[in-house]
Design an enzyme around this catalytic site. Sequence first.
Site, short mmCIF file in Angstrom:
data_model
loop_
_atom_site.label_atom_id
_atom_site.label_comp_id
_atom_site.label_asym_id
_atom_site.label_seq_id
_atom_site.Cartn_x
_atom_site.Cartn_y
_atom_site.Cartn_z
N HIS A 32 -2.08 -3.93 6.20
CA HIS A 32 -0.91 -3.42 6.91
C HIS A 32 -1.12 -3.37 8.42
O HIS A 32 -2.25 -3.47 8.92
CB HIS A 32 -0.55 -2.03 6.39
CG HIS A 32 -1.64 -1.00 6.60
ND1 HIS A 32 -1.97 -0.49 7.83
CD2 HIS A 32 -2.49 -0.40 5.73
CE1 HIS A 32 -2.94 0.38 7.72
NE2 HIS A 32 -3.29 0.45 6.44
N ARG A 84 2.57 3.20 5.14
CA ARG A 84 2.13 2.14 6.06
C ARG A 84 2.04 0.79 5.38
O ARG A 84 2.23 -0.25 6.01
CB ARG A 84 0.79 2.52 6.70
CG ARG A 84 -0.35 2.83 5.72
CD ARG A 84 -1.50 3.47 6.48
NE ARG A 84 -2.71 3.71 5.70
CZ ARG A 84 -2.96 4.81 5.00
NH1 ARG A 84 -2.05 5.77 4.95
NH2 ARG A 84 -4.11 4.96 4.36
N GLU A 111 -5.30 3.11 -0.36
CA GLU A 111 -6.56 3.02 0.38
C GLU A 111 -7.64 3.82 -0.33
O GLU A 111 -7.36 4.75 -1.11
CB GLU A 111 -6.35 3.53 1.80
CG GLU A 111 -7.60 3.57 2.69
CD GLU A 111 -8.26 2.21 2.88
OE1 GLU A 111 -8.70 1.61 1.87
OE2 GLU A 111 -8.35 1.75 4.03
N HIS A 207 -4.39 -2.15 2.24
CA HIS A 207 -5.19 -1.39 3.19
C HIS A 207 -6.55 -2.04 3.42
O HIS A 207 -6.96 -2.92 2.65
CB HIS A 207 -5.38 0.04 2.68
CG HIS A 207 -4.09 0.71 2.31
ND1 HIS A 207 -3.34 1.45 3.19
CD2 HIS A 207 -3.39 0.72 1.14
CE1 HIS A 207 -2.25 1.88 2.59
NE2 HIS A 207 -2.26 1.46 1.34
#
Length: 273
Positions: A32, A84, A111, A207
């Site tokens: 991202h 995100r 993540e 991530h």
Amino acid sequence: MNETSHEGGKGKRCIQCSQFKMKTNRLVLLRHGESEFNLENKFCGWHDAPLTENGEREACMVASPALLQSKLDFDVVYTSVLDRSKKSAELILSNMNRAYVPTKADWRLCERHYGNLTGFRKREIANIYGEDQVQAWRRGYDDVPPEINTENRYYYVIRNNPIFDDVPAGQFPMTESLGMCVDRVEPVWKEIKQEVLNGTRVLICVHGTVTRALVKHIEGVSKEAIQKVNIPNSIPRVYEFNMKTGELVGGPINLGDPEYIKKKTAQVAAIGD
């Protein structure tokens, strides 16, 4: 494969070898855009930090043009449930005029959980524990940060976030090593790979550590080698698979300006200020 012909006497015809061409499909892996915690150089993990303005710009002006220039298209996009990840995918698709492409948000692609390091600046932790320990927590395969506890300001923010409602009881992490993250993403990676081998054009927008975990699964990278892999924001990484055998065709290709990629990769590797 180039078509091959065999020359003979009169009446002999050119034999086409197109029936032996390898049928392949591509997969794109992407981290991202820059988040607020990336900008502040903080451990983020399962905290739902939004993109910065620069992170939005990276999605629109770095990732999207690279994908368009390479004439890549998608049937589905996989993200985590964190904003995100989802926002980056949304911006990329919008700027490719592909806003209609469906997205699948999966908590298993979140993540890595950084435990009680969450919310602290990396330099701050390095000043307390030393740079070697911080790099071991960041890059080591089996090094597990301390579990997040109720004194951490983000403990309840994370635990009470409804985006994690689908996480099964007993599977909500309190901390994770890289190796634990690799294990967590393996089942969803197997599902995605099968889609790719069935001909689905997939973009995975996730991530930093999750991209590294997927790189390990995709490329068969050793535990030692994956510790040295660093993934910059918004740089598409393209893989090609033999749809019959499931094997990779060649190596990964990073899309974008080589000098820009080199600079951003070095920034990711460093502890920073």
